[in-house]
Design a protein around this motif. Structure first.
Motif, PDB file in Angstrom:
ATOM      1  N   SER A 183      -6.288   6.941   3.383  1.00 18.35           N
ATOM      2  CA  SER A 183      -5.775   5.466   3.161  1.00 18.35           C
ATOM      3  C   SER A 183      -4.373   5.730   4.093  1.00 18.35           C
ATOM      4  CB  SER A 183      -5.720   5.666   1.973  1.00 18.35           C
ATOM      5  OG  SER A 183      -4.400   6.389   1.229  1.00 18.35           O
ATOM      6  N   PRO A 199      -3.056  -4.026  -0.210  1.00 21.44           N
ATOM      7  CA  PRO A 199      -4.411  -3.398   0.143  1.00 21.44           C
ATOM      8  C   PRO A 199      -5.474  -2.969   0.762  1.00 21.44           C
ATOM      9  CG  PRO A 199      -3.066  -1.465  -1.542  1.00 21.44           C
ATOM     10  CD  PRO A 199      -3.466  -3.539  -2.316  1.00 21.44           C
ATOM     11  N   ALA A 219       1.046  -0.906  -0.051  1.00 23.18           N
ATOM     12  CA  ALA A 219      -0.254   0.199  -0.003  1.00 23.18           C
ATOM     13  C   ALA A 219       1.088   1.541  -0.498  1.00 23.18           C
ATOM     14  CB  ALA A 219      -1.240  -0.245   1.508  1.00 23.18           C
ATOM     15  N   GLN A 272      -7.251   3.724  -2.146  1.00 27.82           N
ATOM     16  CA  GLN A 272      -5.956   4.339  -1.838  1.00 27.82           C
ATOM     17  C   GLN A 272      -5.458   5.626  -2.538  1.00 27.82           C
ATOM     18  OE1 GLN A 272      -4.538   2.430   0.276  1.00 27.82           O
ATOM     19  NE2 GLN A 272      -6.547   1.360   1.127  1.00 27.82           N
ATOM     20  N   ARG A 286      -2.668  -2.578  -6.879  1.00 28.52           N
ATOM     21  CA  ARG A 286      -3.339  -3.779  -6.255  1.00 28.52           C
ATOM     22  C   ARG A 286      -2.865  -4.501  -6.164  1.00 28.52           C
ATOM     23  NH1 ARG A 286      -7.326  -2.512  -2.924  1.00 28.52           N
ATOM     24  NH2 ARG A 286      -6.347  -0.644  -3.002  1.00 28.52           N
TER      25      ARG A 286
END
Length: 352
Positions: free
Chosen positions: A351, A341, A15, A346, A58
């Protein structure tokens, strides 16, 4: 089609470091845009596909762990798709075409023709191998190839399963959709999956917009195939995925083009397990992946054999003369788990 890269990249997902989420000024949900990257599959005659999952930004959307989008490709003067027998572990492959036809044969004794608007789902379990060859009468090839990660309690199953389903078209004001996995807006697919999820093709008329009721416990991604699409009023580039995370009860998809648009909606409950994914294998540790690779190279019993494969090179071989795809060399470092994440958009302050 599967991942037949000779030198697949290792991707460690984490992330952070993303641009801020995009949103409009009218109170809709924020959207995370996941761009595609071009990936050539195979040798000099390879098709190029557009891959959106997995990547650093991701790694999964629900249990969806691999999204390739290809075409429309004119294959009338080429070998088209010709993928010799190759292995899989710990996943389900989902084949969905818009144009063309592909012959599938696997080591579970199943043979099937992949046609537009008809889903073919193959469950690898502890191990399977299969081949994929576009038919001689296919002039254009266009579709998506998707993978689902199997949860730990079913990924070791012995059964090599194959299911086929042709969903009915469901119309709404401004378009239509086909649910090939899961359920959406009163339509459901009978195909067996091992996690709560959704897969559907949606077609929107020129200038049309729809507010889709969706499961708020699912995270969702919208892959744009054609059209001038906005998701939650946020413009999405063609070939990208717009991601909304969990908590959304209604999803607005609009087509600003003067031609019909098409998107693929993918969703599912956030996958709770970390996976190790390399080449065509999904496992949990580097050691597992190494063992799967060696068993494939040794032609072990885990994967079985494909009987009846006929490629462009004649019976039993593809255009490069291969009767089965050799596994690439493992990287010189430990392959790490894909740390996805959290299931929210995000990049913004919330986030971090």
């Amino acid at each position: 089609m599967s991942n037949v890269e000779a030198q697949p990249d290792q991707v460690v997902c984490r992330a952070g470091g993303l641009p801020g989420p995009q949103c409009d000024e009218r109170g809709r949900s924020p959207v995370e845009i996941i761009p595609s990257r071009d990936v050539p599959l195979g040798g000099p005659r390879a098709m190029t596909v557009r891959r959106t999952l997995p990547q650093r930004q991701r790694s999964l959307i629900g249990p969806w762990c691999f999204v390739d989008h290809y075409g429309p490709n004119d294959v009338s003067g080429s070998a088209g798709m010709d993928v010799a027998p190759h292995p899989h572990t710990g996943l389900q492959t989902v084949s969905w075409l818009f144009e063309g036809a592909v012959q599938h044969i696997d080591s579970g004794g199943h043979a099937g023709l992949v046609l537009p608007g008809e889903v073919n789902l193959m469950t690898a379990g502890r191990g399977i191998c299969h081949s994929e060859v576009s038919t001689e009468d296919t002039s254009n090839l266009h579709g998506v190839q998707l993978w689902l990660a199997l949860p730990d309690h079913t990924r070791h199953q012995e059964a090599r399963e194959f299911e086929h389903f042709a969903p009915e078209v469901t119309s709404f004001d401004g378009g239509e959709f086909l649910v090939f996995l899961g359920q959406l807006w009163g339509s459901a697919s009978p195909v067996s999956t091992h996690s709560p999820l959704l897969g559907a093709e949606i077609r929107l008329d020129p200038g049309a917009s729809v507010d889709l009721p969706v499961d708020e416990t699912f995270e969702h991604g919208v892959l744009v195939d054609a059209g001038d699409i906005t998701l939650e009023n946020v413009p999405l580039p063609v070939n990208s995925i717009g991601y909304t995370g969990v908590g959304l009860k209604e999803m607005r998809i609009s087509n600003r083009a003067d031609t019909t648009a098409r998107v693929v909606l993918l969703g599912g409950e956030p996958f709770p397990e970390q996976i190790v994914m390399w080449w065509n294998f999904v496992g949990r540790t580097h050691e597992e992946i190494s063992r799967f690779r060696q068993e494939w190279q040794d032609e072990g019993d885990r994967f079985g054999e494909v009987e009846g494969y006929v490629g462009q090179g004649g019976p039993g071989s593809n255009a490069e003369g291969l009767g089965r795809l050799p596994a690439p060399r493992l990287p010189d470092v430990t392959i790490k788990a894909r740390r996805n994440p959290p299931p929210q958009v995000q990049g913004g302050p919330e986030s971090s």
